[in-house]
Design a protein around this motif. Structure first.
Motif, PDB file in Angstrom:
ATOM      1  N   VAL A  78       0.849  -1.182   0.000  1.00 24.99           N
ATOM      2  CA  VAL A  78       0.000   0.000   0.000  1.00 24.99           C
ATOM      3  C   VAL A  78       0.890   1.239   0.000  1.00 24.99           C
ATOM      4  N   TYR A  79       0.427   2.273  -0.675  1.00 23.40           N
ATOM      5  CA  TYR A  79       1.183   3.510  -0.804  1.00 23.40           C
ATOM      6  C   TYR A  79       0.348   4.686  -0.296  1.00 23.40           C
ATOM      7  N   LEU A  80       1.056   5.690   0.191  1.00 21.81           N
ATOM      8  CA  LEU A  80       0.385   6.931   0.570  1.00 21.81           C
ATOM      9  C   LEU A  80       1.171   8.076  -0.042  1.00 21.81           C
ATOM     10  N   GLN A  81       0.589   8.693  -1.058  1.00 18.76           N
ATOM     11  CA  GLN A  81       1.194   9.865  -1.678  1.00 18.76           C
ATOM     12  C   GLN A  81       0.685  11.094  -0.949  1.00 18.76           C
ATOM     13  N   MET A  82       1.602  11.807  -0.317  1.00 17.61           N
ATOM     14  CA  MET A  82       1.237  12.976   0.473  1.00 17.61           C
ATOM     15  C   MET A  82       1.743  14.228  -0.231  1.00 17.61           C
ATOM     16  N   SER A  83       0.825  15.136  -0.517  1.00 21.43           N
ATOM     17  CA  SER A  83       1.168  16.380  -1.195  1.00 21.43           C
ATOM     18  C   SER A  83       0.667  17.565  -0.373  1.00 21.43           C
ATOM     19  N   SER A  84       1.161  18.733  -0.728  1.00 18.49           N
ATOM     20  CA  SER A  84       0.764  19.959  -0.009  1.00 18.49           C
ATOM     21  C   SER A  84       0.877  19.767   1.502  1.00 18.49           C
ATOM     22  N   LEU A  85       1.994  19.202   1.903  1.00 15.63           N
ATOM     23  CA  LEU A  85       2.174  18.879   3.321  1.00 15.63           C
ATOM     24  C   LEU A  85       2.215  20.127   4.180  1.00 15.63           C
ATOM     25  N   ARG A  86       1.674  19.978   5.389  1.00 18.32           N
ATOM     26  CA  ARG A  86       1.596  21.066   6.353  1.00 18.32           C
ATOM     27  C   ARG A  86       2.331  20.674   7.628  1.00 18.32           C
ATOM     28  N   PRO A  87       2.781  21.637   8.405  1.00 16.63           N
ATOM     29  CA  PRO A  87       3.445  21.285   9.670  1.00 16.63           C
ATOM     30  C   PRO A  87       2.576  20.389  10.564  1.00 16.63           C
ATOM     31  N   GLU A  88       1.270  20.556  10.502  1.00 17.84           N
ATOM     32  CA  GLU A  88       0.387  19.727  11.342  1.00 17.84           C
ATOM     33  C   GLU A  88       0.291  18.274  10.860  1.00 17.84           C
ATOM     34  N   ASP A  89       0.895  17.977   9.705  1.00 18.46           N
ATOM     35  CA  ASP A  89       0.974  16.585   9.252  1.00 18.46           C
ATOM     36  C   ASP A  89       2.134  15.847   9.910  1.00 18.46           C
ATOM     37  N   THR A  90       2.958  16.579  10.655  1.00 20.84           N
ATOM     38  CA  THR A  90       4.081  15.955  11.344  1.00 20.84           C
ATOM     39  C   THR A  90       3.578  14.907  12.326  1.00 20.84           C
ATOM     40  N   ALA A  91       4.090  13.691  12.189  1.00 20.92           N
ATOM     41  CA  ALA A  91       3.626  12.579  13.020  1.00 20.92           C
ATOM     42  C   ALA A  91       4.449  11.341  12.695  1.00 20.92           C
ATOM     43  N   VAL A  92       4.280  10.331  13.520  1.00 18.35           N
ATOM     44  CA  VAL A  92       4.744   8.995  13.161  1.00 18.35           C
ATOM     45  C   VAL A  92       3.588   8.329  12.417  1.00 18.35           C
ATOM     46  N   TYR A  93       3.873   7.836  11.237  1.00 21.16           N
ATOM     47  CA  TYR A  93       2.856   7.214  10.395  1.00 21.16           C
ATOM     48  C   TYR A  93       2.989   5.691  10.496  1.00 21.16           C
ATOM     49  N   TYR A  94       1.868   5.043  10.773  1.00 24.17           N
ATOM     50  CA  TYR A  94       1.849   3.600  10.964  1.00 24.17           C
ATOM     51  C   TYR A  94       1.014   2.931   9.877  1.00 24.17           C
ATOM     52  N   CYS A  95       1.576   1.907   9.293  1.00 25.41           N
ATOM     53  CA  CYS A  95       0.830   1.064   8.355  1.00 25.41           C
ATOM     54  C   CYS A  95      -0.056   0.110   9.157  1.00 25.41           C
ATOM     55  N   HIS A  96      -1.169  -0.247   8.571  1.00 19.50           N
ATOM     56  CA  HIS A  96      -2.192  -1.020   9.263  1.00 19.50           C
ATOM     57  C   HIS A  96      -2.734  -2.081   8.308  1.00 19.50           C
ATOM     58  N   TYR A  97      -2.988  -3.271   8.839  1.00 17.26           N
ATOM     59  CA  TYR A  97      -3.539  -4.363   8.021  1.00 17.26           C
ATOM     60  C   TYR A  97      -4.515  -5.171   8.851  1.00 17.26           C
ATOM     61  N   TYR A  98      -5.632  -5.532   8.261  1.00 12.18           N
ATOM     62  CA  TYR A  98      -6.454  -6.574   8.852  1.00 12.18           C
ATOM     63  C   TYR A  98      -7.287  -7.208   7.747  1.00 12.18           C
ATOM     64  N   SER A  99      -7.724  -8.433   8.025  1.00 12.82           N
ATOM     65  CA  SER A  99      -8.579  -9.135   7.086  1.00 12.82           C
ATOM     66  C   SER A  99      -9.874  -9.516   7.784  1.00 12.82           C
ATOM     67  N   PRO A 100     -11.022  -9.086   7.271  1.00 12.68           N
ATOM     68  CA  PRO A 100     -12.302  -9.402   7.912  1.00 12.68           C
ATOM     69  C   PRO A 100     -12.687 -10.875   7.816  1.00 12.68           C
ATOM     70  N   ILE A 101     -11.978 -11.641   6.987  1.00 11.88           N
ATOM     71  CA  ILE A 101     -12.322 -13.053   6.853  1.00 11.88           C
ATOM     72  C   ILE A 101     -11.328 -13.952   7.573  1.00 11.88           C
ATOM     73  N   ALA A 102     -10.325 -13.359   8.169  1.00  9.19           N
ATOM     74  CA  ALA A 102      -9.282 -14.139   8.844  1.00  9.19           C
ATOM     75  C   ALA A 102      -9.705 -14.413  10.281  1.00  9.19           C
ATOM     76  N   ILE A 103     -10.379 -15.522  10.490  1.00 10.19           N
ATOM     77  CA  ILE A 103     -10.870 -15.845  11.828  1.00 10.19           C
ATOM     78  C   ILE A 103      -9.683 -16.054  12.767  1.00 10.19           C
ATOM     79  N   GLY A 104      -9.708 -15.358  13.877  1.00  9.06           N
ATOM     80  CA  GLY A 104      -8.653 -15.504  14.861  1.00  9.06           C
ATOM     81  C   GLY A 104      -7.429 -14.649  14.600  1.00  9.06           C
ATOM     82  N   GLN A 105      -7.413 -13.971  13.463  1.00  3.34           N
ATOM     83  CA  GLN A 105      -6.273 -13.102  13.160  1.00  3.34           C
ATOM     84  C   GLN A 105      -6.645 -11.673  13.509  1.00  3.34           C
TER      85      GLN A 105
END
Length: 119
Positions: A78-105
């Protein structure tokens, strides 16, 4: 288990652009949702954008029109193209994943990548 490896953070001036990438590996399912959250200094983690394997996207109001999320299903990336960045965009960015069909995951997170926008 699912492993997420992020790349692409850094320091940029206000108005500039950055592109984040996150590759998922391990016990991934084709039906999944990947995305990005961020945690600004001293604040809680918040949604930035998500995208499912069908290409449906969801954005935080604060980044709509400036950020674009996309994915390559063949590469489980997955990609995140960030444009017109502002000082308030300063942060630690975390990638996230889940699968709604993955029972127990559960939900998986990357290690985080720092994005700093200078004024």
């Amino acid at each position: 288990q699912v492993q997420l490896v992020e790349s692409g953070g850094g320091l940029v001036q206000a108005g500039g652009s950055l592109r984040l990438s996150c590759a998922a590996s391990g016990s991934t399912f084709r039906t999944n949702v990947m995305g990005w959250y961020r945690q600004p200094p001293g604040k809680q983690r918040e949604l930035v954008a998500t995208i499912n394997n069908g290409g449906s996207t969801n954005y935080s109001n604060s980044v709509k029109g400036r950020f674009a999320i996309s994915r390559d299903n063949a590469k489980n990336t997955v990609y995140l193209q960030m444009s017109s960045l502002r000082p308030e965009d300063t942060a630690v960015y975390y990638c996230h994943y889940y699968s709604p069909i993955a029972i127990g995951q559960g939900v998986y997170w990357g290690q985080g990548t720092q994005v700093t926008v200078s004024s």
